[in-house]
Design a protein around this motif. Structure first.
Motif: not given
Length: 338
Positions: A12-19, A119-134, A173-178
């Motif tokens: 989780l901390l390193l935003a591992a490239p697994r689905l 990993a930090l950049a991946c988390h930055g992108a996931l911030c947007e994904v998480g906000w958009e989901i909720q 975001v998820l495909p590009l993070n992976m």
């Protein structure tokens, strides 16, 4: 094998490239931003906006901006406008956090290991994904379960604008993070679409508080509008086009048909959303910089159906003495609407 049981804290901390890791992080981000935007931040943001001496002008201009960019028309309902303005400031904070997380990767900071920066950049992108989901879940719940009130807060035109906006991150975001987690162009794209957007909106929001009938504040407006327009042109047109051209070339060179097919629909929808944003910022730039009215001309006719006299009657408390931050942010009181 796919399974959340195998996900570790390090993953989780390193935003591992697994689905499964990416899905878990998206869910965590959705919960975090829901709690922040709808529970923790609103009391503080509400208090700040109420303390603003130019609150009514700020809300009037917010209403017009939301109508033009987001197709969201409150039809004079001051209470709903105030509620959305509060939520919108929390959304801007999310964009700031997401963009800042990309800075070590974009700047190539030598003191941050490359794997950590990615990993930090991946988390930055996931911030947007998480906000958009909720955000999507909250608005669908309001439309389905809250009757006429929910539909008034989330009209079909607004939901369509959100579809154009949200499709970009949700699909990519998820495909590009992976597959492209170490690609510097991807990191820059996330930075521009979040932090740059936030910077442009801050300039615009400051302009919302100014009285352009006064020469000094007219000059401040011209600076703010010019800065916002330049940021938007760079981040959502010029650099945006080049970055995604390079990324598409990379997808083709790698023969990554999966990512390429995923990228095209949201790129088209995201570009349409960019046109809405660019049109609004250009209109302000043209009004105040290219074809400015005289500073002494009455500007009340620039408002489009919102009166600053309704807030007390509709439940928005009258302003109290502004705290130091508010005083620094605003100009003097007693200004006309722009």
């Amino acid at each position: 094998m796919f399974g959340f049981a195998s996900v570790t804290i390090q993953d989780l901390l390193l935003a591992a490239p697994r689905l499964e890791v990416q899905l878990a992080l998206a869910g965590i981000q959705a919960v975090i931003w829901y709690v922040l935007i709808y529970r923790i931040l609103p009391p503080y943001i509400s208090s700040f906006i109420r303390s603003m001496r130019t609150r009514e002008r700020f809300l009037d201009n917010c209403a017009r901006a939301y109508k033009k960019m987001l197709m969201l028309d409150f039809q004079g309902d001051r209470e709903l406008l105030f509620e959305f303005a509060v939520i919108f400031q929390g959304i801007m904070l999310q964009h700031l956090v997401g963009g800042l997380l990309c800075l070590p990767a974009v700047l190539g900071c030598s003191w941050v290991p490359r794997s950590v920066a990615s990993a930090l950049a991946c988390h930055g992108a996931l911030c947007e994904v998480g906000w958009e989901i909720q955000d999507t879940l909250v608005r669908l719940k309001e439309r389905v379960c809250d009757g006429e009130s929910g539909r008034k807060k989330n009209p079909a035109s607004f939901m369509a604008a959100l579809l154009l906006h949200h499709a970009f991150s949700q699909c990519l975001v998820l495909p590009l993070n992976m597959y492209y987690r170490d690609n510097s162009y991807y990191h820059e794209a996330v930075l521009l679409l979040q932090a740059a957007s936030m910077a442009a909106m801050v300039c615009q929001s400051y302009g919302f508080t100014l009285d352009v009938s006064k020469p000094a504040e007219m000059r401040q407006m011209q600076v703010a509008v010019s800065a916002a327009f330049l940021v938007v042109v760079w981040s959502r047109l010029l650099r945006y086009a080049y970055i995604w051209y390079v990324l598409i070339v990379n997808f083709l060179a790698d023969e990554n048909v999966f990512v390429l097919r995923l990228a095209m629909p949201p790129l088209i929808m995201g570009s349409l959303f960019n046109i809405l944003v660019l049109a609004d910022f250009f209109k302000k730039f043209a009004k105040f910089v290219l074809f400015p009215r005289s500073a002494g001309e009455d500007t009340q006719d620039w408002c489009e159906g919102y009166s600053g006299q309704k807030s007390v009657d509709q439940g928005i408390p009258a302003a109290h003495a502004a705290p130091p931050m508010a005083q620094a942010f605003e100009a003097v009181s007693g200004k006309k609407e722009i």
